[in-house]
Design an enzyme around this catalytic site. Structure first.
Site, mmCIF file in Angstrom:
data_model
loop_
_atom_site.group_PDB
_atom_site.id
_atom_site.type_symbol
_atom_site.label_atom_id
_atom_site.label_comp_id
_atom_site.label_asym_id
_atom_site.label_seq_id
_atom_site.Cartn_x
_atom_site.Cartn_y
_atom_site.Cartn_z
ATOM 1 N N GLN A 142 0.645 -1.167 0.021
ATOM 2 C CA GLN A 142 -0.042 0.055 -0.044
ATOM 3 C C GLN A 142 1.007 1.448 0.027
ATOM 4 O O GLN A 142 2.040 1.391 0.313
ATOM 5 C CB GLN A 142 -0.990 -0.096 1.292
ATOM 6 C CG GLN A 142 -0.368 -0.183 2.488
ATOM 7 C CD GLN A 142 -1.182 -0.747 3.539
ATOM 8 O OE1 GLN A 142 -2.526 -0.616 3.297
ATOM 9 N NE2 GLN A 142 -0.718 -1.334 4.526
ATOM 10 N N GLN A 173 -9.893 3.153 19.151
ATOM 11 C CA GLN A 173 -9.105 2.221 19.583
ATOM 12 C C GLN A 173 -9.721 1.530 20.915
ATOM 13 O O GLN A 173 -9.680 0.411 21.232
ATOM 14 C CB GLN A 173 -7.614 2.660 19.853
ATOM 15 C CG GLN A 173 -7.070 3.495 18.686
ATOM 16 C CD GLN A 173 -6.597 2.964 17.549
ATOM 17 O OE1 GLN A 173 -6.768 1.521 17.466
ATOM 18 N NE2 GLN A 173 -5.896 3.564 16.663
ATOM 19 N N ASP A 198 -0.753 0.051 13.443
ATOM 20 C CA ASP A 198 -0.536 1.398 14.034
ATOM 21 C C ASP A 198 -0.508 1.040 15.454
ATOM 22 O O ASP A 198 0.107 2.084 16.307
ATOM 23 C CB ASP A 198 -1.752 2.161 13.560
ATOM 24 C CG ASP A 198 -3.155 1.796 14.158
ATOM 25 O OD1 ASP A 198 -3.256 1.321 14.958
ATOM 26 O OD2 ASP A 198 -4.091 2.174 13.230
ATOM 27 N N ASP A 249 0.317 -12.901 6.808
ATOM 28 C CA ASP A 249 -0.984 -12.960 6.260
ATOM 29 C C ASP A 249 -1.921 -13.225 7.552
ATOM 30 O O ASP A 249 -1.848 -14.165 8.102
ATOM 31 C CB ASP A 249 -1.100 -14.035 5.395
ATOM 32 C CG ASP A 249 -2.472 -14.119 4.622
ATOM 33 O OD1 ASP A 249 -3.743 -13.750 5.435
ATOM 34 O OD2 ASP A 249 -2.625 -14.357 3.357
ATOM 35 N N GLY A 250 -2.834 -12.338 7.884
ATOM 36 C CA GLY A 250 -3.550 -12.455 9.140
ATOM 37 C C GLY A 250 -4.796 -13.711 9.054
ATOM 38 O O GLY A 250 -4.886 -14.246 9.966
ATOM 39 N N ASP A 268 -9.155 -5.408 13.176
ATOM 40 C CA ASP A 268 -8.981 -3.983 13.037
ATOM 41 C C ASP A 268 -8.987 -4.054 11.323
ATOM 42 O O ASP A 268 -8.001 -4.064 10.782
ATOM 43 C CB ASP A 268 -7.753 -3.350 13.425
ATOM 44 C CG ASP A 268 -7.711 -1.817 13.268
ATOM 45 O OD1 ASP A 268 -8.636 -1.509 13.004
ATOM 46 O OD2 ASP A 268 -6.599 -1.228 13.707
ATOM 47 N N SER A 269 -10.110 -4.080 10.922
ATOM 48 C CA SER A 269 -10.320 -4.494 9.355
ATOM 49 C C SER A 269 -10.233 -3.565 8.340
ATOM 50 O O SER A 269 -10.021 -2.335 8.551
ATOM 51 C CB SER A 269 -11.891 -5.012 9.442
ATOM 52 O OG SER A 269 -12.773 -3.956 9.794
ATOM 53 N N SER A 270 -10.221 -4.273 7.031
ATOM 54 C CA SER A 270 -9.891 -3.568 6.074
ATOM 55 C C SER A 270 -10.717 -3.483 4.782
ATOM 56 O O SER A 270 -11.961 -3.993 5.048
ATOM 57 C CB SER A 270 -8.431 -4.373 5.578
ATOM 58 O OG SER A 270 -9.072 -5.610 4.771
ATOM 59 N N TYR A 338 -13.652 10.033 10.858
ATOM 60 C CA TYR A 338 -14.232 9.099 9.933
ATOM 61 C C TYR A 338 -15.215 9.422 9.162
ATOM 62 O O TYR A 338 -15.923 10.376 9.710
ATOM 63 C CB TYR A 338 -14.573 7.767 10.959
ATOM 64 C CG TYR A 338 -13.256 6.950 11.162
ATOM 65 C CD1 TYR A 338 -11.995 7.278 10.851
ATOM 66 C CD2 TYR A 338 -13.168 5.752 11.981
ATOM 67 C CE1 TYR A 338 -10.627 6.706 11.225
ATOM 68 C CE2 TYR A 338 -12.145 5.181 12.428
ATOM 69 C CZ TYR A 338 -10.884 5.671 11.961
ATOM 70 O OH TYR A 338 -9.844 5.028 12.167
#
Length: 411
Positions: A142, A173, A198, A249-250, A268-270, A338
């Site tokens: 990324q 968080q 992070d 890789d999670g 903590d998703s994408s 957000y």
């Protein structure tokens, strides 16, 4: 491991961006921030092109703050959007190529960074005034940028998406960590974080003294290193000896975990972009269910009820089919940077042998207190009252969500 040296950029200059070609396809509901399309309307000035036709917005968006499984970013400019179907995915889920951070620096507003998407939130944008670019780089996965903002401190950007700011990161968080960990019946001992490079979620989990082992599975080592350098207050959790960092890789990490390993899994998703789409498909959630102990809990980012109600309902229904006999609930918090200033959480529990399930609307233990002589700041958002309030939805949201939740039984 870091894939690229850290460096400090010079003073910010306005960037001239070129208009990307007209998007092709139909039924677009991409979950990736797309480039801010700018046309050079006159020789001596730049203006946003208001003439580009946009499709009617779909409610099925699911924008997420992190992308631990992102498709590698092309370095070519301008950015061209390509929409394609994800094989074996629901029809409302589509993928789009990633966005460069430079494409979101608005040439018409010198020195501003903007999240703009006609497909995701037409007619609105979140913009932050930039004072200095501190870091720009590309990992294998990324586009990474850190800048100093005028009002929100340092800001972390990944593929054109605001991930965290120093001013408001704590609300997300704290809530994604303490909503499950203060609700679970037995004090948590072993926890897994998927994504979260992070370090903010780690910082919150290590407040819980009963946690003995904390795994993090983050695919992008550059995010970890950049966060450690520029966000020490957020990434301080990496220093805790209970934390075990796995740059991998999670999804594979979860799948390889022995059955019944974890008391809690926090995703903590994408964005569902390319391979990352599987982070929100049934097989990944089934792997998490298997990795949880009886009575264990899952929390994943649950998007904005103002923008994505239909997809939230879809995810809740999917979880009901996996966590059979368990609980499936929804909560939210406010966070200014957000989309629409709000973010939600999907929370699930695996039933115990006795059939008991977690009621995420009622904390069973008080907020954790930061141990003495640590770098941890005091809690700034979470408390027991806000925990209960997180499940109290405005009427339009309650009407949309309530038919799809399964409330827990409590201890």
């Amino acid at each position: 491991a870091t894939r690229g040296a850290l460096h400090k950029g010079g003073p910010l200059n306005a960037r001239e961006l070129r208009t990307a070609p007209q998007n092709q396809g139909h039924g677009r509901s991409s979950a990736r921030i797309i480039a801010h399309h700018v046309a050079a309307r006159e020789h001596d000035r730049r203006r946003c092109d208001p003439t580009r036709a946009s499709p009617a917005p779909s409610p099925h968006f699911f924008h997420r703050r992190r992308n631990p499984r992102a498709v590698p970013q092309s370095s070519a400019a301008p950015v061209h959007l390509t929409v394609r179907a994800v094989p074996n995915a629901p029809l409302h889920r589509r993928t789009a190529e990633q966005t460069s951070n430079d494409a979101c620096v608005d040439g018409t507003m010198n020195g501003w960074f903007s999240e703009i998407s006609d497909e995701m939130w037409p007619g609105q944008a979140m913009s932050l005034k930039m004072t200095e670019v501190l870091y720009k780089g590309k990992s294998d996965f990324q586009d990474v940028m850190v800048f100093q903002s005028q009002s929100y401190g340092k800001v972390l950007i990944l593929d054109g998406v605001i991930q965290a700011t120093e001013r408001d990161e704590f609300s997300y968080q704290e809530m994604i960590a303490h909503l499950p960990l203060c609700s679970i019946h037995e004090p948590p001992k072993k926890v897994l974080v998927v994504g979260g490079g992070d370090g903010g979620v780690l910082r919150e989990i290590i407040r819980h003294p009963t946690v003995e082992h904390l795994d993090i599975a983050e695919i992008d080592g550059m995010v970890i290193e950049v966060s450690k350098k520029f966000f020490p207050g957020m990434s301080c959790g990496f220093d805790d000896p209970r934390v075990h960092v796995n740059v991998c890789d999670g999804i594979k990490f979860v799948g390889d975990a022995p059955e019944g390993t974890y008391d809690a899994v926090i995703v903590d998703s994408s964005d569902p972009v390319g391979p990352a789409s599987v982070l929100f498909e049934k097989p990944f959630f089934e792997k998490i269910y298997r990795a949880l102990k009886p009575g264990g809990v899952l929390t994943t980012q649950g998007e904005c009820i103002w923008l994505h109600a239909e997809l939230i309902k879809d995810v809740l229904e999917m979880c009901k089919g996996i966590f059979v006999g368990g609980s499936v609930q929804y909560g939210y918090c406010s966070i200014p940077t957000y989309p629409s200033g709000q973010i939600g959480f999907v929370m699930c529990s695996k039933p115990t042998a006795e059939g008991k399930t977690v009621d995420f609307s009622k904390p069973v233990r008080p907020p954790p207190v930061a141990p003495a002589n640590t770098k941890l700041p005091p809690l700034r958002y979470y408390n027991s009252a806000i925990h209960e309030a997180a499940s109290v939805l405005p009427e339009f949201a309650r009407a949309a969500v309530e038919p799809h939740v399964v409330k827990g039984t409590g201890p």
